[in-house]
Design an enzyme around this catalytic site. Structure first.
Site, PDB file in Angstrom:
ATOM      1  CE  LYS A  52      -6.156  -1.420  -5.124  1.00 55.37           C
ATOM      2  NZ  LYS A  52      -5.108  -1.451  -4.087  1.00 55.37           N
ATOM      3  CD  GLN A  96      -1.872  -3.348  -3.970  1.00 53.17           C
ATOM      4  OE1 GLN A  96      -2.475  -2.303  -4.188  1.00 53.17           O
ATOM      5  NE2 GLN A  96      -2.473  -4.404  -3.459  1.00 53.17           N
ATOM      6  CG  ASP A 119      -4.246   2.365   0.272  1.00 57.76           C
ATOM      7  OD1 ASP A 119      -5.286   1.799  -0.109  1.00 57.76           O
ATOM      8  OD2 ASP A 119      -3.109   2.078  -0.142  1.00 57.76           O
TER       9      ASP A 119
END
Ligand code: GUN
Length: 295
Positions: A52, A96, A119
């Site tokens: 990412k 994460q 997200d």
């Protein structure tokens, strides 16, 4: 059989994002800024997060990484979320997953400002997705939609079977494939570990999306001739022949299933790169919105 090249598609989309970033800068704006928070030493999570961050650089974004040891307290993590919510320089951030057992994932997700939740996991954004309102779509399902679109795969009126019901992939994917629009307009079956006769279900799929995290689980006998197969699995399996000591395996037994498909995604190089580029897209949208410079 046509191979769906996620790596190439993602690179094309990332180039367009880089152009959009330049346009934002030309209008006097600032480059989008994404921050990733990671807890612990899980190898796969670190690989994803590094991917990412690297993609941010390639697209001209600013990026940041906050790393904690596995024993960080929930309080400390929530404090970091609060600081990122309040940091005007940050357009979007992700924590994460998975998190260690002593940290309540739901609590952390709910603490993220929905406007920075690139997200798309916050209940507000999930709710907006359900209602078809503008929002940040979860990156993996969003990436799959873009792949279907990029390859002009007809979805309307098709039977889509999603195997897996995770909050990150299976649940949003089921919803997005059934909603009005293109891609969409599918009749969708969501199958999971308690589904009675899974093979009976998967054999009905014109579009089969495997997101259960069991390497090689979907075999030839479970797939209809001419089906579109999307493999979301990325499990590390020990492999002494590889330099790193492991290979990344999908949920689909590719070699035998591929010959029956009209389209299939490989692992790696299928859905994975699209997940990353979708996160960039969400962050770009956030940056444009926050600066009042929507394109
Ligand atoms: N873990 C696996 N996939 C994801 C993702 O898309 N976002 C976050 N935050 N964690 C993940």
């Amino acid at each position: 059989m046509q191979l769906i090249d996620g790596k190439k598609t993602a690179a094309t989309i990332r180039e367009q994002i880089a152009v959009d970033v330049k346009e934002l800068l030309n209008k006097g704006g600032k480059a989008p800024h994404l921050v990733a928070v990671i807890v612990g030493n899980d190898g796969a999570s670190h690989t994803y997060v590094n991917g990412k961050i690297k993609a941010c650089e390639l697209a001209g974004f600013k990026s940041g990484l906050v790393q904690f040891d596995a024993d960080v307290t929930e309080e400390k993590l929530l404090q970091t979320v609060k600081e990122l919510n309040e940091d005007d320089e940050v357009d979007g951030f992700i924590v994460q997953l998975p998190l260690p057992d002593h940290i309540d994932e739901k609590k952390v997700t709910e603490a993220i400002n929905p406007d920075k939740d690139v997200d798309g996991f916050h209940p507000t954004n999930i709710g907006r997705m359900v209602l078809g309102l503008p929002t940040f779509l979860p990156a993996t399902p969003f990436g799959i939609l873009q792949l279907l679109e990029h390859y002009n795969i007809e979805t309307s009126g098709k039977h889509c079977v999603v195997v897996g019901r995770s909050h990150i992939v299976g649940t949003p994917m089921t919803l997005l494939m059934s909603r009005k629009g293109n891609p969409g307009n599918c009749t969708v079956t969501m199958a999971h570990s308690r589904t009675k006769d899974l093979k009976e279900e998967t054999l009905r799929a014109d579009i089969l999306i495997a997101a259960l995290g069991k390497p090689g689980f979907i075999t030839k006998d479970m797939v209809k001739e001419g089906a579109v197969v999307i493999d979301v699995g990325t499990t590390r399996v020990a492999d002494a022949t590889k330099k790193r000591g492991y290979a990344v395996k999908g949920d689909v037994l590719f070699d035998e299933v591929a010959e029956k498909c009209s389209f299939i995604t490989p692992v790696p190089g299928g859905v994975g790169p699209m997940t990353i580029v979708s996160l960039l897209k969400n962050t770009l949208i956030s940056a444009q919105r926050r600066q009042g410079l929507e394109s």
